[in-house]
Design an enzyme around this catalytic site. Sequence first.
Site, short mmCIF file in Angstrom:
data_model
loop_
_atom_site.label_atom_id
_atom_site.label_comp_id
_atom_site.label_asym_id
_atom_site.label_seq_id
_atom_site.Cartn_x
_atom_site.Cartn_y
_atom_site.Cartn_z
NE ARG A 8 39.37 36.67 30.59
CZ ARG A 8 38.69 36.98 31.69
NH1 ARG A 8 37.68 37.83 31.64
NH2 ARG A 8 39.02 36.45 32.86
CB VAL A 9 39.72 43.63 31.55
CG1 VAL A 9 41.12 43.82 32.13
CG2 VAL A 9 39.57 44.44 30.28
CB SER A 10 35.04 41.11 32.92
OG SER A 10 35.67 39.92 33.34
CB THR A 11 33.65 45.72 32.33
OG1 THR A 11 34.55 46.17 33.36
CG2 THR A 11 32.75 44.63 32.89
CD GLN A 14 37.25 44.27 35.15
OE1 GLN A 14 36.96 43.68 34.12
NE2 GLN A 14 37.56 43.65 36.26
#
Length: 468
Positions: A8-11, A14
């Site tokens: 998982r990454v937030s954006t 990224q």
Amino acid sequence: MKVYGYARVSTQEQAEEFDALNQQIARLETAGATQVLIDIESGRSDARKQFNRLLKLVEQNQVREIIITRVDRLGRSVMTIHKAMEIFVKHQVNLRVLDAPVDPNSPFGWFSINQMSGLAEFESRLLSQRVKQGNEYFRQQLKFCVPPFGYSKDENQRLTPNRDIHRKSGKTYFELAGEIVDLVLEMRSLKDVCDYIYTEYDVVFSVSGLRDWLNNLALQGHTAYFMKPKPGVNREPIINFHTHPALITPTTLEAIHRKLSANRKYRSSNNSSRGRYPLAGLIKCAHCRGSMYRNISRHRTRTEYMRCVNYSKPGQYSCENSKCVRLREIIAQTIAELCKNAPKLIEHLENQLQQQSLVTQVQNSKQLEKLSHELSVLQGLGSANPDIIHAIAKIESTINQLSTPLPVIDRDGLENAKRKIAIASQPTFWQSLDDEELQCFLAEFVEAVEVDSQGAIAVVWKLYYFGF
């Protein structure tokens, strides 16, 4: 059962610019993950699609081990991580954290993971507070994020007329924006304006985008924040008046509103049936994956057609699928596909039941083997200690319970699904339904219906509903 990895990454930034997502995926695959589920979303959100899919797979006993790089990849909330850990432990799924190897089944491992999840939430809340303070300062300075067409930002990040020269027209962007406003008042519709400015100036606007641009307070010389409401967020708009030169005067604004209101009155109806037809919202373009909208002919037959929303968009946003397909033909083909594939869907459900029963038996056999060994050790002691006798009786009771496999899935639900498919496979069933009932029943079976430029359809079934 598989070994799953979760990244998982937030954006999106990224994922693309910093390559953080690919780094996670590479590490997880090297560690032995046979399939990696990916989310690009904030860890504070509980609506992450792939994360929830992972939890569902665990509950269906299809996961043997989960691999993550750090605990905060599971989430940035203590409650979210704690609930996930409870599900993992309940279904005997091993969790492997590459950067902090711990055993969640041990008291020390449980304590360590809760500490790390608390730290993850603390970091998230701290970052959120800093961002909030930064945004507040940003608004106090009357700065602007993305200037609307015709404007740019000065050295202080405030709005100012864009005096750069537009190459094709030879005018400044601010002058060209003023000409677009004049065209809105002169031409018949916003679509005509969009087509004209794309042909003449290579300026791309969609109809809804042009409407939003005209209603932007920045064009009236005001700097505003929080103008678009968000679900669950109750915050009053902030409007700073007359902060920069205006493109639209109050008189022009009133004329624009009259024009838009007249167009809306001409095109709309008090008895609008938008979204009130079978397969509403489920019909997609096979070429651009965009939605298809319904158009009703003006002929007395009132024939309903479906067409891609992007077919008339200019430039790179345009879709090649200009085909008009009759809605009734799409519905008829969808029902025919359901009737044709019903035996295969029922067969999948039966296979699912058999696989889940087999999984249960395998899991029970492992536990039975372990308990049988413990029972033989205790019985070999020949002790008269009441605690040991009580432990022997408890293990024997557990062995008796595990000897009968327990269902791990909702058999009644799957049997009910089989009955529904069997009923839906009869053409006479569909002939007895009106449009409202058709919409309800089709939405229960169909995830999407893709239509190509030849009018051919491909039905995507709700696979999660059928259990495969």
